[in-house]
Design a protein around this motif. Structure first.
Motif, PDB file in Angstrom:
ATOM      1  N   ALA A  86       2.047   9.918   1.046  1.00 13.37           N
ATOM      2  CA  ALA A  86       1.469   9.701   2.380  1.00 13.37           C
ATOM      3  C   ALA A  86       1.797   8.302   2.886  1.00 13.37           C
ATOM      4  CB  ALA A  86      -0.042   9.916   2.343  1.00 13.37           C
ATOM      5  N   ALA A  87       1.705   7.306   2.014  1.00 13.19           N
ATOM      6  CA  ALA A  87       2.027   5.939   2.425  1.00 13.19           C
ATOM      7  C   ALA A  87       3.486   5.831   2.857  1.00 13.19           C
ATOM      8  CB  ALA A  87       1.732   4.960   1.285  1.00 13.19           C
ATOM      9  N   ILE A  88       4.373   6.465   2.113  1.00 12.49           N
ATOM     10  CA  ILE A  88       5.798   6.421   2.437  1.00 12.49           C
ATOM     11  C   ILE A  88       6.056   7.043   3.806  1.00 12.49           C
ATOM     12  CG2 ILE A  88       8.054   7.392   1.800  1.00 12.49           C
ATOM     13  CD1 ILE A  88       7.066   7.085  -1.165  1.00 12.49           C
ATOM     14  N   LEU A  89       5.390   8.158   4.087  1.00 17.27           N
ATOM     15  CA  LEU A  89       5.616   8.868   5.340  1.00 17.27           C
ATOM     16  C   LEU A  89       4.856   8.273   6.528  1.00 17.27           C
ATOM     17  CD1 LEU A  89       5.444  12.521   3.968  1.00 17.27           C
ATOM     18  CD2 LEU A  89       7.490  11.282   4.723  1.00 17.27           C
ATOM     19  N   LEU A  90       3.629   7.805   6.293  1.00 19.29           N
ATOM     20  CA  LEU A  90       2.757   7.430   7.399  1.00 19.29           C
ATOM     21  C   LEU A  90       2.720   5.942   7.724  1.00 19.29           C
ATOM     22  CD1 LEU A  90      -0.216   9.816   6.550  1.00 19.29           C
ATOM     23  CD2 LEU A  90       1.673  10.188   8.168  1.00 19.29           C
ATOM     24  N   MET A  91       2.888   5.083   6.719  1.00 24.10           N
ATOM     25  CA  MET A  91       2.786   3.648   6.991  1.00 24.10           C
ATOM     26  C   MET A  91       3.813   3.171   8.014  1.00 24.10           C
ATOM     27  SD  MET A  91       2.445   0.356   4.484  1.00 24.10           S
ATOM     28  CE  MET A  91       0.795   0.696   3.912  1.00 24.10           C
ATOM     29  N   PRO A  92       5.063   3.642   7.958  1.00 28.49           N
ATOM     30  CA  PRO A  92       6.005   3.202   8.995  1.00 28.49           C
ATOM     31  C   PRO A  92       5.589   3.633  10.402  1.00 28.49           C
ATOM     32  CG  PRO A  92       7.196   4.118   7.131  1.00 28.49           C
ATOM     33  CD  PRO A  92       5.732   4.432   6.918  1.00 28.49           C
ATOM     34  N   ARG A  93       4.876   4.754  10.516  1.00 31.57           N
ATOM     35  CA  ARG A  93       4.459   5.246  11.832  1.00 31.57           C
ATOM     36  C   ARG A  93       3.170   4.587  12.318  1.00 31.57           C
ATOM     37  NH1 ARG A  93       6.632  10.096   9.385  1.00 31.57           N
ATOM     38  NH2 ARG A  93       8.349  10.846  10.656  1.00 31.57           N
ATOM     39  N   LEU A  94       2.241   4.341  11.397  1.00 31.85           N
ATOM     40  CA  LEU A  94       0.933   3.805  11.777  1.00 31.85           C
ATOM     41  C   LEU A  94       0.849   2.288  11.644  1.00 31.85           C
ATOM     42  CD1 LEU A  94      -1.363   6.439  10.006  1.00 31.85           C
ATOM     43  CD2 LEU A  94      -0.737   6.339  12.438  1.00 31.85           C
ATOM     44  N   GLY A  95       1.786   1.688  10.926  1.00 30.58           N
ATOM     45  CA  GLY A  95       1.696   0.268  10.602  1.00 30.58           C
ATOM     46  C   GLY A  95       0.794   0.087   9.392  1.00 30.58           C
ATOM     47  N   ALA A  96       0.873  -1.087   8.786  1.00 29.75           N
ATOM     48  CA  ALA A  96       0.091  -1.348   7.579  1.00 29.75           C
ATOM     49  C   ALA A  96      -1.410  -1.286   7.866  1.00 29.75           C
ATOM     50  CB  ALA A  96       0.472  -2.699   6.975  1.00 29.75           C
ATOM     51  N   ALA A  97      -1.858  -1.973   8.927  1.00 30.57           N
ATOM     52  CA  ALA A  97      -3.290  -1.991   9.233  1.00 30.57           C
ATOM     53  C   ALA A  97      -3.796  -0.605   9.625  1.00 30.57           C
ATOM     54  CB  ALA A  97      -3.589  -3.000  10.337  1.00 30.57           C
ATOM     55  N   GLY A  98      -3.039   0.103  10.435  1.00 26.48           N
ATOM     56  CA  GLY A  98      -3.456   1.441  10.852  1.00 26.48           C
ATOM     57  C   GLY A  98      -3.553   2.400   9.689  1.00 26.48           C
ATOM     58  N   PHE A  99      -2.540   2.387   8.836  1.00 26.51           N
ATOM     59  CA  PHE A  99      -2.556   3.284   7.679  1.00 26.51           C
ATOM     60  C   PHE A  99      -3.684   2.923   6.729  1.00 26.51           C
ATOM     61  CE2 PHE A  99      -1.271   4.266   3.296  1.00 26.51           C
ATOM     62  CZ  PHE A  99      -1.230   5.652   3.392  1.00 26.51           C
ATOM     63  N   MET A 100      -3.797   1.625   6.414  1.00 27.22           N
ATOM     64  CA  MET A 100      -4.788   1.219   5.420  1.00 27.22           C
ATOM     65  C   MET A 100      -6.215   1.467   5.899  1.00 27.22           C
ATOM     66  SD  MET A 100      -3.049   0.593   2.809  1.00 27.22           S
ATOM     67  CE  MET A 100      -4.534   0.359   1.883  1.00 27.22           C
TER      68      MET A 100
END
Length: 153
Positions: A86-100
């Motif tokens: 999920a981090a690999i797929l979503l962090m680039p789209r949501l950004g670090a703060a958004g994903f975390m």
């Protein structure tokens, strides 16, 4: 003082997580598929843990002791794969703060449920208005962090 030390250690461990997600996302792009990056990340984890086990002379586990354990003890490995992918797929789209913040919101909600029923071998802890308010605040924080991106979706 003991609780403060443990809390600081937990905060520092948590601070490492966004670096893991960002690095794994870059690794996924380099390897051509997020699941290759997940496998590579877990393999590197094993490569790091094995020398420590040897250095501290940890005894080999008894396979026979695992047969008496509930089947849910294996869910940690599955959860690790889900999280890393999920981090690999979503962090680039949501950004670090958004994903975390979204991850933390999910963790807090799941933790409250786990506590309320005493799941995964933990003692049950009652859900009260204070804890529910804390969860609501974390959820609100996740929405606020994502707010600029929500209008673009």
């Amino acid at each position: 003082m003991h609780a403060l030390f443990l809390t600081i250690a937990a905060v520092l461990a948590g601070a490492a997580v966004p670096f893991q997600g960002g690095a794994n996302a870059a690794l996924g792009r380099a390897l051509g598929h997020p699941l290759w990056a997940t496998l590579a990340s877990l393999a590197i984890s094993a490569i790091c843990v094995i020398p420590v086990l040897v250095a501290i002379r940890a005894p080999l586990p008894l396979i026979s002791s695992l047969t008496a354990q509930p089947k849910w003890v294996w869910i940690g490995g599955v959860a690790g794969v889900v999280y890393i992918t999920a981090a690999i797929l979503l962090m680039p789209r949501l950004g670090a703060a958004g994903f975390m913040t979204a991850v933390i919101a999910g963790q807090v909600v799941a933790s409250l449920i786990i506590d309320s029923v005493g799941a995964v071998g933990l003692a049950a802890r009652p859900v009260d208005i204070t804890r529910l308010t804390g969860v609501a605040m974390v959820m609100l924080g996740a929405v606020v962090i994502q707010w600029p991106g929500l209008s673009k979706m």
